[in-house]
Design an enzyme around this catalytic site. Structure first.
Site, PDB file in Angstrom:
ATOM      1  N   GLY A 122      52.276  30.063  47.496  1.00 55.54           N
ATOM      2  CA  GLY A 122      53.192  31.189  47.611  1.00 55.54           C
ATOM      3  C   GLY A 122      54.293  31.129  46.769  1.00 55.54           C
ATOM      4  O   GLY A 122      55.210  30.623  47.216  1.00 55.54           O
ATOM      5  N   THR A 124      54.713  34.054  43.952  1.00 60.71           N
ATOM      6  CA  THR A 124      55.077  35.523  43.685  1.00 60.71           C
ATOM      7  C   THR A 124      55.282  36.058  44.764  1.00 60.71           C
ATOM      8  O   THR A 124      54.979  36.169  45.910  1.00 60.71           O
ATOM      9  CB  THR A 124      53.873  36.114  42.709  1.00 60.71           C
ATOM     10  N   THR A 130      56.532  37.500  36.935  1.00 55.96           N
ATOM     11  CA  THR A 130      56.713  36.410  35.735  1.00 55.96           C
ATOM     12  C   THR A 130      58.271  35.843  36.113  1.00 55.96           C
ATOM     13  O   THR A 130      58.277  34.812  35.394  1.00 55.96           O
ATOM     14  CB  THR A 130      56.873  37.587  34.580  1.00 55.96           C
ATOM     15  N   GLU A 244      46.688  23.759  36.125  1.00 58.28           N
ATOM     16  CA  GLU A 244      46.050  25.102  36.638  1.00 58.28           C
ATOM     17  C   GLU A 244      45.676  25.772  35.613  1.00 58.28           C
ATOM     18  O   GLU A 244      44.469  26.386  35.493  1.00 58.28           O
ATOM     19  CB  GLU A 244      47.288  25.684  37.482  1.00 58.28           C
TER      20      GLU A 244
HETATM   21  C1  LIG Z   1      44.434  38.953  42.244  1.00 56.53           C
HETATM   22  C2  LIG Z   1      45.762  38.077  41.824  1.00 56.53           C
HETATM   23  C3  LIG Z   1      45.782  36.838  42.524  1.00 56.53           C
HETATM   24  C4  LIG Z   1      47.154  36.219  42.296  1.00 56.53           C
HETATM   25  N1  LIG Z   1      47.038  35.106  42.916  1.00 56.53           N
HETATM   26  C5  LIG Z   1      48.332  34.386  43.169  1.00 56.53           C
HETATM   27  C6  LIG Z   1      48.533  33.224  44.083  1.00 56.53           C
HETATM   28  O1  LIG Z   1      47.775  32.937  44.752  1.00 56.53           O
HETATM   29  N2  LIG Z   1      49.745  33.114  44.204  1.00 56.53           N
HETATM   30  C7  LIG Z   1      51.020  33.338  43.593  1.00 56.53           C
HETATM   31  O2  LIG Z   1      52.004  32.940  43.637  1.00 56.53           O
HETATM   32  N3  LIG Z   1      50.741  34.471  42.530  1.00 56.53           N
HETATM   33  C8  LIG Z   1      49.481  34.903  42.534  1.00 56.53           C
HETATM   34  N4  LIG Z   1      49.210  35.917  41.509  1.00 56.53           N
HETATM   35  C9  LIG Z   1      50.319  36.534  40.850  1.00 56.53           C
HETATM   36  C10 LIG Z   1      50.297  36.619  39.342  1.00 56.53           C
HETATM   37  O3  LIG Z   1      50.914  34.995  38.940  1.00 56.53           O
HETATM   38  C11 LIG Z   1      51.306  37.698  38.992  1.00 56.53           C
HETATM   39  O4  LIG Z   1      50.490  38.745  38.834  1.00 56.53           O
HETATM   40  C12 LIG Z   1      51.556  37.478  37.270  1.00 56.53           C
HETATM   41  O5  LIG Z   1      52.191  36.155  37.356  1.00 56.53           O
HETATM   42  C13 LIG Z   1      52.366  38.386  36.789  1.00 56.53           C
HETATM   43  O6  LIG Z   1      53.553  38.924  37.467  1.00 56.53           O
HETATM   44  P1  LIG Z   1      53.637  40.356  38.036  1.00 56.53           P
HETATM   45  O7  LIG Z   1      52.386  40.913  38.596  1.00 56.53           O
HETATM   46  O8  LIG Z   1      54.880  40.358  39.115  1.00 56.53           O
HETATM   47  O9  LIG Z   1      53.993  40.970  36.846  1.00 56.53           O
HETATM   48  P2  LIG Z   1      55.452  41.323  36.056  1.00 56.53           P
HETATM   49  O10 LIG Z   1      56.169  39.993  36.068  1.00 56.53           O
HETATM   50  O11 LIG Z   1      56.070  42.787  36.699  1.00 56.53           O
HETATM   51  O12 LIG Z   1      54.931  41.733  34.638  1.00 56.53           O
HETATM   52  C14 LIG Z   1      54.297  43.059  34.324  1.00 56.53           C
HETATM   53  C15 LIG Z   1      53.984  42.944  32.854  1.00 56.53           C
HETATM   54  O13 LIG Z   1      55.083  42.910  31.785  1.00 56.53           O
HETATM   55  C16 LIG Z   1      54.832  41.695  31.125  1.00 56.53           C
HETATM   56  N5  LIG Z   1      56.271  41.134  31.063  1.00 56.53           N
HETATM   57  C17 LIG Z   1      57.016  41.094  32.042  1.00 56.53           C
HETATM   58  N6  LIG Z   1      58.263  40.272  31.220  1.00 56.53           N
HETATM   59  C18 LIG Z   1      58.164  40.112  29.826  1.00 56.53           C
HETATM   60  C19 LIG Z   1      58.614  39.661  28.981  1.00 56.53           C
HETATM   61  N7  LIG Z   1      59.935  38.926  28.974  1.00 56.53           N
HETATM   62  N8  LIG Z   1      58.044  39.716  27.584  1.00 56.53           N
HETATM   63  C20 LIG Z   1      56.960  40.172  27.351  1.00 56.53           C
HETATM   64  N9  LIG Z   1      56.126  40.723  28.572  1.00 56.53           N
HETATM   65  C21 LIG Z   1      56.687  40.759  29.935  1.00 56.53           C
HETATM   66  C22 LIG Z   1      53.886  40.671  31.849  1.00 56.53           C
HETATM   67  O14 LIG Z   1      53.267  39.956  30.690  1.00 56.53           O
HETATM   68  C23 LIG Z   1      53.224  41.570  32.462  1.00 56.53           C
HETATM   69  O15 LIG Z   1      51.945  42.241  31.544  1.00 56.53           O
HETATM   70  C24 LIG Z   1      47.966  36.707  41.523  1.00 56.53           C
HETATM   71  C25 LIG Z   1      47.953  38.082  40.924  1.00 56.53           C
HETATM   72  C26 LIG Z   1      46.638  38.637  41.252  1.00 56.53           C
HETATM   73  C27 LIG Z   1      46.799  40.065  40.443  1.00 56.53           C
END
Ligand SMILES: Cc1cc2nc3c(=O)[nH]c(=O)nc-3n(C[C@H](O)[C@H](O)[C@H](O)COP(=O)(O)OP(=O)(O)OC[C@H]3O[C@@H](n4cnc5c(N)ncnc54)[C@H](O)[C@@H]3O)c2cc1C
Length: 386
Positions: A122, A124, A130, A244
């Site tokens: 847990g 995100t 990000t 990971e």
């Molecule tokens: C199916 C699935 C399973 C997952 N499982 C887990 C889990 O078990 N546990 C957990 O904790 N999380 C989990 N995640 C979360 C995952 O780690 C995040 O989706 C990922 O880290 C991206 O975060 P976000 O979705 O909030 O995207 P955001 O942070 O909102 O980013 C959106 C886009 O903008 C880009 N971006 C953002 N900031 C910058 C920057 N400074 N420079 C350039 N580009 C940028 C990102 O690369 C991305 O493409 C899962 C996600 C999915 C879809």
């Protein structure tokens, strides 16, 4: 097809035999109703594959990370999906590295047998993916308990896990010198918590991934479930990231192998204009190009594992391996759909299912842009962009 599988040949052979019991039809049925592959995960658990990274003294087999990588790669290369349980292999690393001797003795042997499933992570939140340190879930001390409030999102496998490793803020942001401080890792026993401050809500996604939203409403968790020192949780999470990344990169290599084998087979069989389509360079070259990408990524995964196992910093290699492997598997997937023409879209061929599944790894657990940021800043010394 190739001479790639040089390390752990016996493990690869046994894993492939196990996976053969779970053919495409098994995964297609689950995919339709978005159900969890319980029988598959039970088979892997009973065979001991999910506990290979746990030291022998705690009941695991104490193998190096390249053995775990070989297992996950093989699972994907046979058309199965390790995403249902891969985290059981590595989340426990935080307890192993930072937990107290009592915590390790209590949990690791049970995780090793599979009696306890620790495969929910847990981190995100809706407002912080990000940007992890912006997370808002809090754990406030109250006597011998933490009282947890907030929300996580994309907590995969939460409904199929007994424990969750939670990252929460234990010291308010305005009371810490740096935003990376004041976060703690806490082990949440979800069996006791559901209905008593913990609610889990599945999210339907483009592939069958059993991922969820998790809500905390005054959930009480004993302070003894704190992993390591209070306030150092962000550092602990970072410590686990290289493992990971390497393991998910290995899964991408497996996916890419599966796609390439499917493409080659079909391109040799399918006759159009009275000859196999693979005789056309327009069909063969995308398969060959993506295969070349895959082989380069494979070497980087190996190099990352080698450095990790020798105790060197593997940050650069693990990040590059994850990025290249996710891009290579996607290139192989794209070539595979194109090679299959219309049949690339037919469920019975499994290509469209694997295509959806492998797409994830350019976004999670870390997106390609963030890997590029890491390389720019930490490897090349360019100015930090965020
Ligand atoms: C199916 C699935 C399973 C997952 N499982 C887990 C889990 O078990 N546990 C957990 O904790 N999380 C989990 N995640 C979360 C995952 O780690 C995040 O989706 C990922 O880290 C991206 O975060 P976000 O979705 O909030 O995207 P955001 O942070 O909102 O980013 C959106 C886009 O903008 C880009 N971006 C953002 N900031 C910058 C920057 N400074 N420079 C350039 N580009 C940028 C990102 O690369 C991305 O493409 C899962 C996600 C999915 C879809």
């Amino acid at each position: 097809m190739t001479e790639n599988e040089t390390d752990y040949p016996e493990i690869r052979e046994e894993v492939a035999k196990l996976c053969a019991r779970f053919p495409g039809a098994y995964w297609r049925e689950l995919d339709k109703i978005r159900a969890y592959p319980t029988e598959f995960v039970t088979a892997l658990t009973e065979a001991g594959y999910l506990s290979v990274l746990i030291p022998e003294e705690y009941g695991g087999s104490g193998l190096p990370i390249s053995a775990a990588a070989a297992i996950l790669e093989t699972i994907q290369a046979t058309g199965c999906n390790g995403g249902a349980c891969h985290a059981q292999m590595y989340i426990m690393g935080t307890i192993l590295r930072h937990g107290s001797p009592e915590m390790k003795a209590e949990y690791l042997p049970q995780i090793a047998t599979g009696a306890l499933r620790l495969q929910a992570f847990g981190v995100t939140e809706p407002g912080s993916g990000t940007d992890t340190t912006a997370l808002r879930t809090t754990a406030r001390r109250d006597g011998d308990d933490f009282v947890i409030n907030g929300q996580k999102i994309w907590t995969s496998r939460a409904e199929h896990s007994d424990l969750m490793l939670l990252l929460a803020r234990t010291t308010p942001r305005n009371e810490t010198a740096r935003k990376t401080e004041g976060l703690s890792t806490i082990l949440v026993d979800m069996r006791e918590a559901i209905g008593h401050g913990l609610t889990i809500k599945p999210i339907r996604t483009m592939m069958n991934h059993n991922t969820c939203e998790v809500f905390f409403d005054d959930l009480r968790v004993p302070v003894k479930n704190l992993v390591g020192e209070e306030g150092r949780g962000f550092r602990y999470i970072l410590d686990g990231m290289n493992a990971e990344r390497l393991l998910i990169a290995a899964e991408c290599i497996g996916d890419g192998t599966w796609f390439t084998e499917k493409s080659v087979h079909y391109a040799k069989e399918r006759q159009v204009f009275g000859r196999p389509i693979g005789q056309n360079q327009g069909v063969a070259f995308p398969i060959a190009r993506s295969y070349a990408q895959l082989q380069a990524a494979r070497l980087m995964v190996r190099e990352g594992c080698r450095r990790y196992e020798s105790g060197q910093n593997a940050g650069e290699q693990a990040n590059i391996a994850k990025m290249l492997a996710a891009e290579a598997s996607w290139a192989c997937a794209e070539a595979c759909v194109q090679t299959h023409g219309g049949f690339g879209f037919a469920e019975d061929f499994d290509v469209e299912r694997k295509f959806r599944e492998t797409r994830l790894y350019q976004v999670a657990p870390i997106s390609t842009n963030l890997i590029l940021s890491y390389i720019s800043e930490h490897v090349l010394g360019l100015p930090r962009s965020y």
